[in-house]
Design a protein around this motif. Structure first.
Motif, short mmCIF file in Angstrom:
data_model
loop_
_atom_site.label_atom_id
_atom_site.label_comp_id
_atom_site.label_asym_id
_atom_site.label_seq_id
_atom_site.Cartn_x
_atom_site.Cartn_y
_atom_site.Cartn_z
N ALA A 166 0.98 -16.88 -24.07
CA ALA A 166 2.05 -17.61 -23.39
C ALA A 166 3.36 -16.83 -23.40
O ALA A 166 4.17 -16.96 -22.47
CB ALA A 166 2.24 -18.97 -24.05
N THR A 201 -0.78 -22.19 -18.96
CA THR A 201 0.22 -23.19 -18.55
C THR A 201 0.75 -23.91 -19.77
O THR A 201 1.79 -23.58 -20.30
CB THR A 201 -0.39 -24.19 -17.55
OG1 THR A 201 -0.89 -23.48 -16.40
CG2 THR A 201 0.67 -25.17 -17.07
N SER A 254 11.29 -26.67 -13.09
CA SER A 254 11.23 -25.65 -14.14
C SER A 254 11.01 -26.23 -15.53
O SER A 254 11.14 -25.52 -16.52
CB SER A 254 12.54 -24.83 -14.12
OG SER A 254 12.64 -24.09 -12.93
N PRO A 275 9.02 -27.14 -18.75
CA PRO A 275 7.83 -26.52 -19.33
C PRO A 275 6.54 -27.28 -18.99
O PRO A 275 5.50 -26.67 -18.75
CB PRO A 275 8.11 -26.57 -20.84
CG PRO A 275 9.60 -26.56 -20.94
CD PRO A 275 10.09 -27.34 -19.75
N LEU A 312 4.30 -14.67 -20.26
CA LEU A 312 4.66 -15.24 -18.97
C LEU A 312 6.10 -14.94 -18.60
O LEU A 312 6.97 -14.82 -19.47
CB LEU A 312 4.46 -16.76 -19.00
CG LEU A 312 3.04 -17.29 -19.23
CD1 LEU A 312 3.06 -18.81 -19.22
CD2 LEU A 312 2.08 -16.75 -18.19
N ASN A 324 2.20 -14.37 -14.50
CA ASN A 324 1.27 -13.98 -15.56
C ASN A 324 0.79 -12.55 -15.33
O ASN A 324 0.00 -12.29 -14.41
CB ASN A 324 0.08 -14.94 -15.57
CG ASN A 324 -0.87 -14.71 -16.72
OD1 ASN A 324 -0.83 -13.68 -17.39
ND2 ASN A 324 -1.74 -15.68 -16.97
N GLY A 337 4.71 -26.38 -15.66
CA GLY A 337 4.33 -24.98 -15.47
C GLY A 337 3.26 -24.82 -14.41
O GLY A 337 2.26 -25.53 -14.40
N ASN A 338 3.46 -23.86 -13.53
CA ASN A 338 2.52 -23.47 -12.47
C ASN A 338 2.31 -24.51 -11.38
O ASN A 338 1.51 -24.31 -10.47
CB ASN A 338 1.16 -23.05 -13.06
CG ASN A 338 1.25 -21.73 -13.80
OD1 ASN A 338 2.00 -20.84 -13.41
ND2 ASN A 338 0.50 -21.60 -14.88
N GLU A 354 10.70 -19.24 -15.85
CA GLU A 354 10.44 -20.40 -15.00
C GLU A 354 11.09 -20.17 -13.62
O GLU A 354 11.92 -19.29 -13.47
CB GLU A 354 10.99 -21.67 -15.66
CG GLU A 354 12.51 -21.75 -15.77
CD GLU A 354 13.07 -20.93 -16.93
OE1 GLU A 354 14.32 -20.86 -17.04
OE2 GLU A 354 12.28 -20.35 -17.71
N GLY A 376 7.58 -19.04 -10.52
CA GLY A 376 7.88 -18.78 -11.92
C GLY A 376 6.63 -18.60 -12.75
O GLY A 376 5.51 -18.62 -12.24
N TRP A 377 6.84 -18.41 -14.02
CA TRP A 377 5.76 -18.28 -15.00
C TRP A 377 4.72 -17.21 -14.56
O TRP A 377 3.51 -17.41 -14.68
CB TRP A 377 5.06 -19.62 -15.22
CG TRP A 377 5.98 -20.70 -15.68
CD1 TRP A 377 6.57 -20.82 -16.90
CD2 TRP A 377 6.41 -21.85 -14.93
NE1 TRP A 377 7.35 -21.95 -16.96
CE2 TRP A 377 7.27 -22.61 -15.76
CE3 TRP A 377 6.16 -22.31 -13.63
CZ2 TRP A 377 7.87 -23.79 -15.34
CZ3 TRP A 377 6.76 -23.48 -13.22
CH2 TRP A 377 7.60 -24.21 -14.07
#
Length: 723
Positions: A277, A310, A124, A126, A280, A298, A129-130, A283, A295-296
């Motif tokens: 961003a 991302t 998780s 940052p 989103l 969109n 991300g993804n 996480e 998570g994240w």
């Protein structure tokens, strides 16, 4: 609550205490010694059968089939997570990179060798991300090959196969990484309590990258290495270049490897910031139940790779982002660049007056061409004079660049696997690399009993023999499989001069042992360990027992040429609770330093307890101090340390200098002295429970056997040929 309460429908279970309040032991008593770091790999969390051995299971893997399946996956774009240009290569490379890139040289922690990116906090971060999407895309492969293929191996294989599918001739790949089954939550990733907090908090002076707090490598909480927008998000390629240099050095990379990894990592794929961003979702660890660990999320993805967000930086680095070529250098050095903002508002650089044919096509719509970009770290490759010179060398010799990158990528993804004797699979390279800490094979054909007899006749004390063997072996780090007794590097620079190894005493012991090794055709490494065993056996006999210490010959002796002395500096012990020594005062307590050393060596709290008790009564303290030597029969492997510690006939009096006196309660006479490390085995409730076991009258022989087992574990920790 009584039966009437239950009959009335009231729940008989008390709720709230474990969910609405912080009620862990450490929450109530934050200054208590936290032993959780020693339980990171508790077997109770492992779902595999007790006799399951991944190292053996993976040997039965159909290596060519799994490689083919992973390569096929690269171009099998999924509607739920569409691939950029129909190719998942960039995503898989980033997954592998960020899994391996958390490695730091200082303590060997982090890295991709255990599949830790599956768990919080890394899953998780940052900067990751993804990457949860990348792992879900790999699930069909993991499901198919099951126990023969660990997540740790699959994640790093995916990145390597991605490069091969896009045209790079890789240096090779080795299997053999064993998964963990719960997060290494006690790994220190920094003191910040906020994601991406200004990096000033982990530097003495943010303008001086070398002042970053050890053992950290990344510049901010939640990043793998540096901020792509610049130092604290402020673009300045020269300053960013200095941070890049320090960060990658802490990941065990030199300038050429750093430049190769930066260029090669950005030769393919793209960054994602084509949207808002702020829109989103949370996480993975903070996402709602229905997200099932993703998570994240969109809301504006609309099935288009182009819409992904991302990092917030947006665009590809090259004209052909799914092809291994020299395109990164063509654009970076072929154009002038200016600052701009991504659609998500991130700082990035764009080329001035770029030709349309040099622009990459849109990640979703091949009829459109879009602007490429560079991050501040990319611009550092052009602005920093050292990196620029290296890049110009790559430009002049593309084949050299290909080889440098392939080797650096292999190092990145294999650095924490340790020596190449742990490698499994047909693609493991046979070339021996100095960063693998190579050790030649040692002899097994000599007469062990004859060597032991000569050692016993050499006039060395129990303390000298045991301490030297311990010092040789204690450098082992389970985090990245470095160090240990094999190789006898204790006789080479820099280890022979470390304060913790007592150079004068060490030289005396080696002067006695080296001729014995030469006489019998044994390695010095074997003889050092064997001498330690002789010392332990003498101490056992002095305690009235007859227990043999197991020994397996075959260690080799490394040479100076096989030793990257600079990279061994980080293995120097700054404290050793087992020998009751601290080099100087530190911000953390000696007992906390002892736990850190214990965890790196792969020992449990019980093993730590039994080893400390035995080392004390054998008189192995650094410098021969008497602290914690709670016995009148020094050199005998007795339970006296624990008996004295738990005896209420004594009281413990602080002396004001960090030491304590053990005094008779009736007479007030001082009997022994101690340090914090000694007394923690009586003050900490868990450690005291272990100490009480060994203080019992009926456990004297158990103590000896448990000590021998723990001692042997330390002495053979780096003997991968015995596994």
């Amino acid at each position: 609550m009584d039966g009437n309460d239950i009959a009335a429908g009231k729940c008989p279970v008390m709720h709230g205490a474990n969910t609405s309040l912080n009620t862990t032991v450490m929450d109530w008593w934050p200054s208590a010694l936290n032993l959780d770091i020693l339980h990171q790999h508790d077997t109770k969390t492992n779902p595999m059968d007790p006799d399951f051995d991944y190292g053996e299971a993976v040997k039965g893997l159909d290596f060519e089939a799994v490689k083919a399946d992973v390569k096929a996956l690269m171009t099998d774009s999924q509607d739920w997570w569409p691939a950029d240009w129909g190719h998942y290569g960039g995503l898989m490379i980033r997954l592998a990179w960020h899994s391996a890139g958390s490695y730091r040289l200082a303590d060997g922690r982090g890295g991709g060798g255990a599949g830790n990116i599956r768990f919080a906090p890394l899953n998780s971060w940052p900067d990751n991300g993804n990457l949860d999407k990348a792992r879900r895309l790999l699930w069909p492969v993991k499901k198919k090959y099951g126990n023969k293929l660990s997540w740790a191996d699959l994640i790093l294989l995916a990145g390597t196969m991605a490069y091969e599918s896009m045209g790079l001739k890789t240096f090779g790949f080795a299997f053999g990484r064993t998964d963990i089954w719960h997060p290494e939550k006690d790994t220190y990733w920094g003191a910040e309590r906020e994601w991406l907090a200004p990096s000033d908090t982990r530097y003495g002076d943010v303008s001086k990258p070398e002042t970053m707090e050890n053992p950290l490598a990344a510049v901010q909480m939640g990043l793998i290495y540096v901020n792509p927008e610049g130092v604290n998000g402020n673009p300045d390629p020269l300053a960013t270049g200095a941070q890049v240099r320090e960060t990658f050095a802490r990941m065990a990379m030199n300038d050429e490897e750093t430049a190769a990894l930066t260029a090669g990592g950005h030769t393919v794929g793209k960054a994602h910031g084509n949207g808002d961003a702020a829109a989103l979702g949370a996480e993975p660890e903070g996402a709602p139940l229905e997200n099932q660990g993703l998570g994240w999320m969109n809301p504006h993805m609309d099935g288009k790779a182009t819409n992904a967000v991302t990092s917030g930086v947006e665009g590809a680095w090259t004209t052909n982002p799914t092809k291994w070529d020299m395109g990164y250098f063509d654009l970076l050095f072929g154009y002038d660049w200016e600052l701009t903002k991504s659609p998500a508002g991130a700082n990035q650089w764009r080329p001035i007056d770029i030709k349309e044919e040099d622009m990459p096509v849109d990640a979703t719509d091949p009829t459109k061409r879009v602007m490429p970009m560079m991050t501040d770290a990319d611009m550092a490759m052009k602005v920093d004079p050292i990196y620029r010179e290296i890049c110009e060398k790559f430009i002049a010799d593309p084949a050299y660049f290909d080889d440098c990158f392939a080797r650096a990528w292999f190092k990145l993804t294999h650095r924490d696997m340790g020596p190449n004797t742990r490698y499994v699979g047909p693609d493991a390279p046979t070339e021996v690399l100095v960063w693998q800490d190579p050790v030649p094979a040692g002899s097994t054909g000599y007469d062990v009993d004859a060597v032991k007899a000569d050692i016993a006749a050499a006039g060395l004390s129990v303390a000298d023999m045991v301490a030297t063997a311990w010092d040789s072996a204690r450098t082992f780090r389970q985090s990245d499989y470095r160090g240990g007794a094999n190789g006898a590097r204790i006789r080479l620079a820099p280890q022979k001069d470390w304060d913790g190894n007592e150079p004068a005493r060490l030289a005396k012991v080696l002067a006695a042992l080296e001729p014995i090794a030469a006489k019998h055709g044994a390695s010095v490494a074997d003889v050092i360990v064997l001498a330690g065993n002789v010392g332990v056996e003498q101490a056992i006999k002095a305690a009235g027992f007859d227990v043999a210490v197991p020994f397996a010959p075959g260690r080799g002796d490394a040479t100076d040429e096989m030793t990257d002395a600079a990279s061994f500096d980080v293995l120097e012990p700054l404290a050793d609770g087992y020998r009751n020594w601290v080099k100087k005062d530190y911000a953390v307590t000696p007992e906390e330093l002892m736990l850190d050393r214990t965890q790196l060596m792969g020992l449990t709290a019980r093993e730590m307890t039994v080893l400390i008790g035995g080392m004390r009564v054998m008189g192995t303290n650094h410098g021969g101090t008497a602290h914690g030597v709670f016995t009148d029969t020094v050199g005998a492997l007795t339970t006296d340390f624990f008996v004295t510690l738990t005896d209420m006939a004594y009281k413990w009096v602080p002396m004001g200098d960090g030491t304590y006196e053990i005094r008779d309660r009736k007479t007030g006479a001082a009997k022994f002295t101690a340090t914090r490390v000694d007394l923690v085995f009586g003050s900490n409730s868990i450690l005291r429970a272990y100490a009480e076991v060994y203080a019992q009258d009926d456990n004297k022989e158990k103590f000896v056997k448990d000590f021998v087992a723990a001692w042997t574990k330390v002495m053979t920790a780096d003997r991968y040929d015995l596994a």
